[in-house]
Scaffold this motif. Structure first.
Motif, PDB file in Angstrom:
ATOM      1  N   MET A  92     -12.689 -10.621   2.087  1.00 53.68           N
ATOM      2  CA  MET A  92     -13.891 -10.101   1.477  1.00 53.68           C
ATOM      3  C   MET A  92     -15.107 -10.743   2.140  1.00 53.68           C
ATOM      4  N   PRO A  93     -16.119  -9.970   2.402  1.00 53.95           N
ATOM      5  CA  PRO A  93     -17.286 -10.494   3.109  1.00 53.95           C
ATOM      6  C   PRO A  93     -18.206 -11.369   2.256  1.00 53.95           C
ATOM      7  N   ILE A  94     -18.001 -11.439   0.944  1.00 54.97           N
ATOM      8  CA  ILE A  94     -18.798 -12.316   0.091  1.00 54.97           C
ATOM      9  C   ILE A  94     -18.001 -13.595  -0.151  1.00 54.97           C
ATOM     10  N   THR A  95     -18.612 -14.737   0.146  1.00 55.79           N
ATOM     11  CA  THR A  95     -17.957 -16.013  -0.119  1.00 55.79           C
ATOM     12  C   THR A  95     -18.796 -16.815  -1.109  1.00 55.79           C
ATOM     13  N   VAL A  96     -18.104 -17.594  -1.912  1.00 55.08           N
ATOM     14  CA  VAL A  96     -18.753 -18.432  -2.917  1.00 55.08           C
ATOM     15  C   VAL A  96     -18.894 -19.836  -2.342  1.00 55.08           C
ATOM     16  N   THR A  97     -20.111 -20.339  -2.341  1.00 55.13           N
ATOM     17  CA  THR A  97     -20.389 -21.669  -1.785  1.00 55.13           C
ATOM     18  C   THR A  97     -20.754 -22.662  -2.891  1.00 55.13           C
ATOM     19  N   LEU A  98     -20.197 -22.446  -4.075  1.00 58.78           N
ATOM     20  CA  LEU A  98     -20.466 -23.304  -5.220  1.00 58.78           C
ATOM     21  C   LEU A  98     -20.060 -24.744  -4.951  1.00 58.78           C
ATOM     22  N   ASP A  99     -18.963 -24.949  -4.246  1.00 56.82           N
ATOM     23  CA  ASP A  99     -18.514 -26.314  -3.951  1.00 56.82           C
ATOM     24  C   ASP A  99     -19.544 -27.081  -3.122  1.00 56.82           C
ATOM     25  N   VAL A 100     -20.218 -26.390  -2.230  1.00 49.85           N
ATOM     26  CA  VAL A 100     -21.256 -27.021  -1.409  1.00 49.85           C
ATOM     27  C   VAL A 100     -22.429 -27.467  -2.288  1.00 49.85           C
ATOM     28  N   MET A 101     -22.839 -26.583  -3.197  1.00 50.79           N
ATOM     29  CA  MET A 101     -23.963 -26.915  -4.076  1.00 50.79           C
ATOM     30  C   MET A 101     -23.594 -28.045  -5.034  1.00 50.79           C
ATOM     31  N   LEU A 102     -22.356 -28.060  -5.524  1.00 48.30           N
ATOM     32  CA  LEU A 102     -21.914 -29.162  -6.379  1.00 48.30           C
ATOM     33  C   LEU A 102     -21.983 -30.483  -5.618  1.00 48.30           C
ATOM     34  N   ALA A 103     -21.550 -30.470  -4.373  1.00 46.78           N
ATOM     35  CA  ALA A 103     -21.590 -31.693  -3.560  1.00 46.78           C
ATOM     36  C   ALA A 103     -23.032 -32.142  -3.334  1.00 46.78           C
ATOM     37  N   ARG A 104     -23.921 -31.190  -3.058  1.00 46.53           N
ATOM     38  CA  ARG A 104     -25.333 -31.539  -2.845  1.00 46.53           C
ATOM     39  C   ARG A 104     -25.952 -32.164  -4.091  1.00 46.53           C
ATOM     40  N   PRO A 111     -29.321 -17.871  -6.956  1.00 47.36           N
ATOM     41  CA  PRO A 111     -28.025 -17.230  -6.731  1.00 47.36           C
ATOM     42  C   PRO A 111     -27.631 -17.190  -5.254  1.00 47.36           C
ATOM     43  N   GLY A 112     -28.594 -17.024  -4.380  1.00 44.64           N
ATOM     44  CA  GLY A 112     -28.320 -16.989  -2.942  1.00 44.64           C
ATOM     45  C   GLY A 112     -27.820 -18.314  -2.387  1.00 44.64           C
ATOM     46  N   ASP A 113     -28.044 -19.397  -3.140  1.00 46.92           N
ATOM     47  CA  ASP A 113     -27.518 -20.698  -2.727  1.00 46.92           C
ATOM     48  C   ASP A 113     -26.024 -20.808  -3.016  1.00 46.92           C
ATOM     49  N   LEU A 114     -25.512 -19.912  -3.854  1.00 47.97           N
ATOM     50  CA  LEU A 114     -24.117 -19.965  -4.284  1.00 47.97           C
ATOM     51  C   LEU A 114     -23.237 -18.900  -3.642  1.00 47.97           C
ATOM     52  N   LEU A 115     -23.861 -17.889  -3.070  1.00 46.67           N
ATOM     53  CA  LEU A 115     -23.131 -16.766  -2.483  1.00 46.67           C
ATOM     54  C   LEU A 115     -23.584 -16.541  -1.044  1.00 46.67           C
ATOM     55  N   ALA A 116     -22.651 -16.170  -0.199  1.00 48.11           N
ATOM     56  CA  ALA A 116     -22.986 -15.867   1.193  1.00 48.11           C
ATOM     57  C   ALA A 116     -22.300 -14.567   1.594  1.00 48.11           C
ATOM     58  N   TYR A 117     -22.974 -13.794   2.413  1.00 52.65           N
ATOM     59  CA  TYR A 117     -22.430 -12.532   2.896  1.00 52.65           C
ATOM     60  C   TYR A 117     -22.120 -12.663   4.381  1.00 52.65           C
ATOM     61  N   HIS A 118     -20.880 -12.382   4.726  1.00 50.45           N
ATOM     62  CA  HIS A 118     -20.440 -12.435   6.120  1.00 50.45           C
ATOM     63  C   HIS A 118     -19.800 -11.081   6.445  1.00 50.45           C
ATOM     64  N   PRO A 119     -20.535 -10.187   7.099  1.00 50.35           N
ATOM     65  CA  PRO A 119     -19.972  -8.873   7.386  1.00 50.35           C
ATOM     66  C   PRO A 119     -18.719  -8.971   8.248  1.00 50.35           C
ATOM     67  N   SER A 120     -17.780  -8.093   7.965  1.00 47.47           N
ATOM     68  CA  SER A 120     -16.554  -8.051   8.745  1.00 47.47           C
ATOM     69  C   SER A 120     -16.808  -7.480  10.113  1.00 47.47           C
ATOM     70  N   ASN A 121     -16.125  -8.011  11.115  1.00 49.99           N
ATOM     71  CA  ASN A 121     -16.249  -7.455  12.460  1.00 49.99           C
ATOM     72  C   ASN A 121     -15.608  -6.082  12.519  1.00 49.99           C
TER      73      ASN A 121
END
Length: 73
Positions: free
Chosen positions: A1-13, A59-69
């Motif tokens: 899925m092209p949407i990834t959750v970066t919550l772990d990064v924000m928790l660490a910060r 919200p954008g700090d917690l979610l990232a969009y990575h389009p599929s090739n």
């Protein structure tokens, strides 16, 4: 899925543990873990709002969009 959750990064910060966040926003650690791992199909806006409030982020700090090739536009 092209949407990834970066919550772990924000928790660490924020130097916050998942257990603390789950308790602060009123969800189980198991549900928070599923969200962190990206194994959920969606997230309620009130849950997202509570996470952003506790972590003082957007919200954008917690979610990232990575389009599929090769995916059609």
């Amino acid at each position: 899925m092209p949407i990834t959750v970066t919550l772990d990064v924000m928790l660490a910060r924020r130097k916050m543990r998942s257990k603390e966040l789950a308790s602060a926003i009123g969800i189980t650690e198991a549900n928070l873990s599923l969200l962190k791992s990206g194994k959920v199909k969606g997230v309620r806006f009130d849950t997202l709002e509570a996470i952003c409030r506790e972590l003082e982020c957007q919200p954008g700090d917690l979610l990232a969009y990575h389009p599929s090739n090769g995916a059609p536009s």
